[in-house]
Design a protein around this motif. Structure first.
Motif, PDB file in Angstrom:
ATOM      1  N   PRO A   2     -10.569  -4.853   4.933  1.00 55.79           N
ATOM      2  CA  PRO A   2      -9.044  -4.874   4.612  1.00 55.79           C
ATOM      3  C   PRO A   2      -9.287  -4.857   2.640  1.00 55.79           C
ATOM      4  O   PRO A   2     -10.273  -5.930   2.110  1.00 55.79           O
ATOM      5  CB  PRO A   2      -8.605  -6.114   4.544  1.00 55.79           C
ATOM      6  N   VAL A   3      -8.832  -4.381   1.707  1.00 55.37           N
ATOM      7  CA  VAL A   3      -8.889  -3.918   0.300  1.00 55.37           C
ATOM      8  C   VAL A   3      -8.194  -5.699  -0.149  1.00 55.37           C
ATOM      9  O   VAL A   3      -7.094  -5.388  -0.192  1.00 55.37           O
ATOM     10  CB  VAL A   3      -8.787  -2.715  -0.026  1.00 55.37           C
ATOM     11  N   ASP A   4      -8.710  -5.494  -1.262  1.00 56.10           N
ATOM     12  CA  ASP A   4      -8.073  -7.067  -1.688  1.00 56.10           C
ATOM     13  C   ASP A   4      -7.141  -6.637  -2.490  1.00 56.10           C
ATOM     14  O   ASP A   4      -8.166  -6.258  -3.592  1.00 56.10           O
ATOM     15  CB  ASP A   4      -8.861  -8.441  -2.004  1.00 56.10           C
ATOM     16  N   MET A   5      -6.356  -6.012  -2.897  1.00 56.17           N
ATOM     17  CA  MET A   5      -5.179  -5.386  -4.455  1.00 56.17           C
ATOM     18  C   MET A   5      -5.448  -6.229  -5.026  1.00 56.17           C
ATOM     19  O   MET A   5      -5.755  -5.312  -6.533  1.00 56.17           O
ATOM     20  CB  MET A   5      -3.891  -4.771  -3.021  1.00 56.17           C
ATOM     21  N   LYS A   6      -5.097  -7.681  -5.390  1.00 55.94           N
ATOM     22  CA  LYS A   6      -5.142  -8.096  -6.852  1.00 55.94           C
ATOM     23  C   LYS A   6      -6.463  -7.757  -7.472  1.00 55.94           C
ATOM     24  O   LYS A   6      -6.174  -7.271  -8.484  1.00 55.94           O
ATOM     25  CB  LYS A   6      -5.340  -9.568  -6.210  1.00 55.94           C
ATOM     26  N   GLU A   7      -7.478  -8.715  -6.679  1.00 58.48           N
ATOM     27  CA  GLU A   7      -8.619  -8.222  -7.557  1.00 58.48           C
ATOM     28  C   GLU A   7      -9.207  -6.279  -7.203  1.00 58.48           C
ATOM     29  O   GLU A   7      -9.932  -6.302  -8.542  1.00 58.48           O
ATOM     30  CB  GLU A   7      -9.848  -7.880  -5.904  1.00 58.48           C
ATOM     31  N   SER A   8      -8.689  -5.396  -6.537  1.00 54.98           N
ATOM     32  CA  SER A   8      -8.521  -4.167  -6.926  1.00 54.98           C
ATOM     33  C   SER A   8      -7.954  -3.548  -8.100  1.00 54.98           C
ATOM     34  O   SER A   8      -8.586  -3.097  -9.503  1.00 54.98           O
ATOM     35  CB  SER A   8      -8.545  -3.386  -5.815  1.00 54.98           C
ATOM     36  N   HIS A  44       1.717  -7.412  -6.279  1.00 56.70           N
ATOM     37  CA  HIS A  44       0.300  -8.591  -7.447  1.00 56.70           C
ATOM     38  C   HIS A  44       1.531  -9.296  -7.665  1.00 56.70           C
ATOM     39  O   HIS A  44       0.492 -10.250  -8.165  1.00 56.70           O
ATOM     40  CB  HIS A  44      -0.044  -7.859  -6.645  1.00 56.70           C
ATOM     41  N   ARG A  58      -8.558 -17.349 -11.859  1.00 53.91           N
ATOM     42  CA  ARG A  58      -9.970 -17.185 -10.912  1.00 53.91           C
ATOM     43  C   ARG A  58     -11.573 -17.321 -11.327  1.00 53.91           C
ATOM     44  O   ARG A  58     -12.201 -17.585 -11.250  1.00 53.91           O
ATOM     45  CB  ARG A  58      -8.931 -15.747 -10.645  1.00 53.91           C
TER      46      ARG A  58
END
Length: 179
Positions: A2-8, A44, A58
């Motif tokens: 799964p892609v971490d959209m926040k990180e992307s 997000h 973070r």
């Protein structure tokens, strides 16, 4: 996976900030860079400053954990300075943008929070009230941010001496009346 959209989104913001010359990073640019919809961005993050806050929180949490693992106050402070020096080009670009006030406030709040955590963990200033300790920490945070604002190559070359002097100041080992 799964892609971490926040990180992307955060990585896209960092990429765009590194190459961008315009005054403001826009949601439109971010969603195009990520290949997502505006609704996905707003799911997000509330807005661009909220994205900056999330990135800093973070990164500062990670930084605090890494600094705590080091032995001694000077090693910890030097580590924070090295990270800040490496981030200066990005921070300076951000400060030149329309987000200057938000970024300055966020950086100041998070550095102060980091100092408070370390102060509490180390049991520093035991004879001071909480209000006195907060004032001392605010003073040191603003002094360090002021140094970084006007950082030079010569400062980088003298980093160890600067860190040593700041640690002595923060510990109360330097007095204007020393003789």
């Amino acid at each position: 996976m799964p892609v971490d959209m926040k990180e992307s989104i955060a990585q896209a913001a960092k990429r765009l900030a590194a190459q961008k010359r315009a005054k403001k990073l826009t949601v439109k640019e971010l969603v195009e860079e990520c290949g997502i919809t505006r609704q996905a961005f707003y799911y997000h993050f509330e807005d661009i400053p909220d994205l900056f806050r999330w990135i800093l929180e973070r990164d500062l949490a990670r930084t605090a954990q890494e600094a705590r693992a080091l032995e001694g106050d000077e090693a910890r402070l030097r580590y924070l300075f090295v990270l800040a020096i490496n981030a200066l080009p990005y921070v300076k670009r951000g400060m030149a943008s329309g987000y200057r006030d938000e970024l300055e406030r966020i950086l100041s709040q998070h550095l102060l929070q980091l100092f408070r955590q370390m102060c509490d963990e180390e049991g520093l200033y035991p004879r001071c009230t909480r209000a006195e300790t907060d004032l001392i920490l605010r003073y040191h945070c603003q002094a360090i941010l002021g140094l970084l604002r006007n950082w030079t190559e010569a400062d980088t070359k003298n980093l160890d001496q600067i860190v040593h002097t700041i640690c002595r100041l923060m510990a109360g080992d330097i007095s204007p009346r020393e003789g």
